[in-house]
Design an enzyme around this catalytic site. Sequence first.
Site, short mmCIF file in Angstrom:
data_model
loop_
_atom_site.label_atom_id
_atom_site.label_comp_id
_atom_site.label_asym_id
_atom_site.label_seq_id
_atom_site.Cartn_x
_atom_site.Cartn_y
_atom_site.Cartn_z
N GLU A 138 0.85 -1.21 0.00
CA GLU A 138 0.00 0.00 0.00
C GLU A 138 0.87 1.25 0.00
O GLU A 138 1.85 1.32 0.74
CB GLU A 138 -0.88 -0.02 1.25
CG GLU A 138 -2.25 0.54 1.03
CD GLU A 138 -3.07 -0.30 0.06
OE1 GLU A 138 -3.22 0.14 -1.11
OE2 GLU A 138 -3.56 -1.37 0.46
N SER B 78 -24.46 5.94 -17.38
CA SER B 78 -24.20 4.94 -16.34
C SER B 78 -25.51 4.58 -15.66
O SER B 78 -26.31 5.46 -15.32
CB SER B 78 -23.24 5.49 -15.30
OG SER B 78 -23.21 4.61 -14.18
N GLY C 22 -16.30 4.06 -4.24
CA GLY C 22 -15.75 4.79 -3.11
C GLY C 22 -15.44 3.93 -1.90
O GLY C 22 -15.30 4.43 -0.79
N ALA C 23 -15.30 2.62 -2.10
CA ALA C 23 -15.04 1.70 -0.98
C ALA C 23 -13.58 1.28 -0.92
O ALA C 23 -13.23 0.36 -0.20
CB ALA C 23 -15.94 0.47 -1.11
N GLU D 294 -7.02 9.28 -15.04
CA GLU D 294 -7.36 9.60 -13.65
C GLU D 294 -6.51 10.77 -13.14
O GLU D 294 -7.01 11.67 -12.49
CB GLU D 294 -7.17 8.36 -12.76
CG GLU D 294 -7.67 8.57 -11.35
CD GLU D 294 -8.38 7.38 -10.73
OE1 GLU D 294 -8.68 6.39 -11.43
OE2 GLU D 294 -8.66 7.44 -9.52
N ASP E 26 -3.88 0.23 -9.37
CA ASP E 26 -5.29 -0.11 -9.57
C ASP E 26 -5.55 -0.51 -11.02
O ASP E 26 -6.26 -1.48 -11.30
CB ASP E 26 -6.19 1.09 -9.23
CG ASP E 26 -6.07 1.51 -7.78
OD1 ASP E 26 -5.50 0.75 -6.98
OD2 ASP E 26 -6.54 2.62 -7.46
N TYR F 268 -3.59 12.43 0.59
CA TYR F 268 -2.93 11.52 -0.35
C TYR F 268 -1.85 12.27 -1.13
O TYR F 268 -0.71 11.81 -1.23
CB TYR F 268 -3.98 10.92 -1.30
CG TYR F 268 -3.42 9.90 -2.27
CD1 TYR F 268 -3.45 8.55 -1.96
CD2 TYR F 268 -2.89 10.29 -3.49
CE1 TYR F 268 -2.95 7.60 -2.83
CE2 TYR F 268 -2.38 9.35 -4.38
CZ TYR F 268 -2.42 8.02 -4.05
OH TYR F 268 -1.92 7.09 -4.92
#
Length: 412
Positions: free
Chosen positions: A63, A97, A152-153, A190, A202, A254
């Site tokens: 991580e 979506s 968002g998890a 992104e 990711d 972040y």
Amino acid sequence: MSTDRDTATGSDRHTEHAPGPGTGTGTGTDQAAARSARAFGALYGVPPDGVWSAPGRVNVIGEHTDYNDGFALPMALPQTTRVAARRRDDGVLRLHSALDGGRVTELRVADLTPGAVTGWARYPAGTVWALAEAGHPVGGADLHIDSTVPTGAGLSSSAALECAVAVAYDDLYGLGLSRPALARIAQRAENGFAGVPCGIMDQMASLCCAEGAALHLDSRTLEHHQVPFDLAAHDLALLVLDTRVQHDLGDGAYAALRAGCERAAGLLGLPALRDLPADRLREALGALPAEAVPLVRHVVTENARVTEAAARLAAGDTPALGPLLTAGHASLRDDFRVSCAETDLAVDAALAAGALGARMTGGGFGGSVIALVPAALADPVAAAVTAAFTRAGHHRPSVLTAVPSRGAARLC
Ligand code: ADP
Ligand code: MG
């Protein structure tokens, strides 16, 4: 200081302990593809050229290492984002979506520029922008997006969305790009278009993972190989406990952590913290200002944990992953300081109920915790975490069972 995440994109989004559709080949995937194609037809009045999917991921370990050019060990989830798509030759990009009601966003590919698109549409639009910016001959398309990846998890629904669009465009426009090249495009979308300074892990996970395996990834070179991760053979399960909180300070923190790591590497005269070997850590820490010490210690020890975890999996010693996960959590909590009360509680309650190891996964400040558990303890561990959350006055966590699944694919 915490908020419920993303109610606008659906709160009823988790299955309890169910692997969900799209675990690989087979009828579940076929039916999901047919549903996407039907929804596309109902929306646009013509059939799609095809349906593509890309999964969410959990990071088993590694991580905050990717943007330090380091190592990670993610696996793809059975939960996927599907894109039904039809090429258009008039330069128009239409996006819809299922998570966003009936609204269709209409854009022109030639007009795509960072900042011009807001909300969720910036992820798919950004992917098309990044392809065009890299000089690939892409034009318009009609897209219908449908997903079982919780948003968002910390399970990377944003990368699943970008990667599903990237593989769709790769086929629609015959680009023939490699998976790592598509991952760079999705990351560029992104970073450069959606405005999120994420690393490459990711997108590599969503594009390159294989069923039954974790992906041992070198974030600098994008070299990767599959490490067998057969949980069932060891009577183990990997629980994903979504705390359903995302603390507000997440985004800015972040970027600050990333900048802090880059500064520390600069002070050490290294291109990135990945270049600091573990046996030089102590000496390096002595040369750094106090605020850099815990950051550097986390990154260097976490890279070592990834190497060790991959070796243990390759040797078939899957249960031995447990202590590495727990050590990784302690490092994220005490050194990198990206944990929070809810993720710490989920880890502690899971361990107390018999998990072999547990850690927060994803960027932190909330999101999900993974717990490696004997299969027979999956329900009791989930129940113990839920009970602990109730006692502490937190939301009930959502629980998934993570099954190592394949990466992005064309479904039909
Ligand atoms: P994570 O990637 O961990 O799920 P992010 O905050 O990075 O969390 O990305 C979540 C965002 O991605 C959502 O708020 C939404 O804007 C976008 N998104 C993801 N999946 C979809 C989808 N299926 N439809 C529309 N938007 C989506
Ligand atoms: Mg994301």
